[in-house]
Design a protein around this motif. Structure first.
Motif, PDB file in Angstrom:
ATOM      1  N   UNK A  91       0.802  -1.223   0.000  1.00 59.35           N
ATOM      2  CA  UNK A  91       0.000   0.000   0.000  1.00 59.35           C
ATOM      3  C   UNK A  91       0.835   1.274   0.000  1.00 59.35           C
ATOM      4  N   UNK A  92       2.000   1.257   0.671  1.00 60.31           N
ATOM      5  CA  UNK A  92       2.769   2.502   0.781  1.00 60.31           C
ATOM      6  C   UNK A  92       3.263   2.994  -0.581  1.00 60.31           C
ATOM      7  N   UNK A  93       3.825   2.139  -1.457  1.00 57.27           N
ATOM      8  CA  UNK A  93       4.209   2.649  -2.777  1.00 57.27           C
ATOM      9  C   UNK A  93       3.033   3.221  -3.573  1.00 57.27           C
ATOM     10  N   UNK A  94       1.871   2.570  -3.503  1.00 60.95           N
ATOM     11  CA  UNK A  94       0.697   3.113  -4.198  1.00 60.95           C
ATOM     12  C   UNK A  94       0.272   4.447  -3.602  1.00 60.95           C
ATOM     13  N   UNK A  95       0.300   4.548  -2.278  1.00 59.06           N
ATOM     14  CA  UNK A  95      -0.053   5.814  -1.641  1.00 59.06           C
ATOM     15  C   UNK A  95       0.927   6.914  -2.048  1.00 59.06           C
ATOM     16  N   UNK A  96       2.216   6.572  -2.152  1.00 56.87           N
ATOM     17  CA  UNK A  96       3.206   7.561  -2.584  1.00 56.87           C
ATOM     18  C   UNK A  96       2.943   8.010  -4.014  1.00 56.87           C
ATOM     19  N   UNK A  97       2.547   7.073  -4.896  1.00 55.54           N
ATOM     20  CA  UNK A  97       2.220   7.453  -6.268  1.00 55.54           C
ATOM     21  C   UNK A  97       1.022   8.396  -6.310  1.00 55.54           C
ATOM     22  N   UNK A  98       0.081   8.179  -5.416  1.00 56.92           N
ATOM     23  CA  UNK A  98      -1.102   9.028  -5.400  1.00 56.92           C
ATOM     24  C   UNK A  98      -0.773  10.472  -5.039  1.00 56.92           C
ATOM     25  N   UNK A  99       0.243  10.672  -4.214  1.00 54.35           N
ATOM     26  CA  UNK A  99       0.519  12.029  -3.739  1.00 54.35           C
ATOM     27  C   UNK A  99       1.653  12.721  -4.480  1.00 54.35           C
ATOM     28  N   UNK A 100       2.610  11.963  -5.074  1.00 52.12           N
ATOM     29  CA  UNK A 100       3.723  12.626  -5.760  1.00 52.12           C
ATOM     30  C   UNK A 100       3.925  12.156  -7.190  1.00 52.12           C
TER      31      UNK A 100
END
Length: 348
Positions: free
Chosen positions: A275-284
């Motif tokens: 989930x963390x890599x996907x969340x990072x893609x969502x914000x940056x």
């Protein structure tokens, strides 16, 4: 390549600064929580006394020898799993990929289970389980590599299929070892290890995973343009002059070693690398130059507070970290996805 909606991305440098500050503050605050509550002021005093060479105070042993290595291990493991997850999703171009896709966690489970249930590697003392897990993880990664290369190379499809099939087989071996042991305490220990914990962290155990996380993160940042091209597809990467086969092999080996070491010191902590890599893609966005630092910092902070919650929820017992990461991460990620459109590999 995955990306958030243009115009809704957060600025990289301010976000990185905020996450860095949050990491430092979170580590200090986390030292106050546990079976014995310590005032934050006393925590700061205990740490500064150690750093300045002053005589140790009342809370020195608890803060410096027990809680600080654990907090730093949580940050290191969270950052490492997030970086490994981002790399694995790029390697196989699959949004469901996580650090354990290649059967590394299952292989580690076999090694750890053998050490717990049979006394295998008993000569290593307190490091027997970690050593068994590391050997199992390396063995499973080598097996996936040999199977994939024997069938024609490290293509995403071969890696995914080989990893999933071998993971199922190795999981059954671990379960069979637990069944043969007939010891309820051994079965409980194996289950707790499989769900993950950083409770056994020490200063001696910390430096190897920390070193590997830093080296792999810097290495991936150094080739971020190649990773961007690989994420767009092997044909695109080849057209841009990237040696796709060599890049996949190097990335596979690096991720396998990193994940093997992380699993050996913390067990199978799931969901962070997904989930963390996907969340990072969502914000940056999806460019690895910005994705990797944000994912690493976010993963470290996330797992640190997961560990704090796991310690406090049912004191004096602890909840395995994998239980908490799933319970928190799933709704959090669905909430993030619901706030905007998301694309990965051209699929919305």
């Amino acid at each position: 390549m995955s990306r958030a909606i243009p115009g809704r991305r957060l600025p990289f440098w301010p976000l990185t600064a905020v996450l860095t500050l949050a990491s430092v503050v979170s580590v200090v605050l986390s030292l106050a929580f546990g079976s014995e509550r310590i005032p934050v002021g006393e925590v700061v005093t205990a740490v500064t006394d150690r750093l300045t060479g002053e005589a140790p105070g009342t809370w020195d042993i608890i803060v410096w020898e027990l809680r600080l290595p654990r907090a730093l291990m949580a940050v290191v493991v969270g950052a490492g799993l997030a970086v490994a997850g981002a790399g694995m999703q790029t390697l196989v171009r699959n949004p469901l990929a996580d650090p354990f896709l290649l059967g590394i966690s299952s292989g580690a489970s076999v090694g750890a289970t053998a050490a717990i249930t049979t006394g295998f590697l008993g000569g290593f003392g307190i490091y027997a389980v970690s050593t068994g897990a590391l050997l199992g993880a390396i063995g499973s990664a080598l097996l996936v590599y040999l199977v994939a290369t024997a069938q024609g190379g490290l293509t995403p499809l071969r890696l995914v299929l080989s990893g999933v099939v071998l993971s199922s087989g190795l999981s059954s071996v671990a379960s069979f070892l637990v069944f043969l042991s007939g010891d309820p305490r051994a079965a409980q220990s194996v289950m707790f290890w499989m769900l993950g914990s950083v409770g056994g962290a020490t200063w001696e155990k910390l430096w190897i995973p920390a070193f590997l996380v830093i080296v792999l993160a810097i290495g991936m940042l150094a080739i971020h343009r190649w990773l961007d091209a690989l994420a767009a597809g092997s044909d695109t990467a080849a057209a841009l002059g990237v040696n796709v086969a060599a890049l996949r092999t190097i990335l596979f080996i690096g991720l396998a070693v990193l994940v093997g070491v992380l699993v050996a010191v913390s067990g199978g902590i799931g969901f962070v690398g997904l989930i963390v890599p996907h969340a990072a893609r969502l914000v940056v966005g999806a460019r690895h130059r910005v994705l990797l630092p944000v994912a690493a910092l976010g993963g470290g902070v996330f797992l640190l507070w997961v560990d704090v919650l796991a310690r406090l929820a049912v004191r004096p017992q602890e909840i395995p970290l994998g239980v908490v990461t799933g319970a928190i991460g799933a709704p959090l990620f669905l909430l993030l996805m619901g706030r905007g459109q998301y694309k990965f590999g051209g699929e919305r």
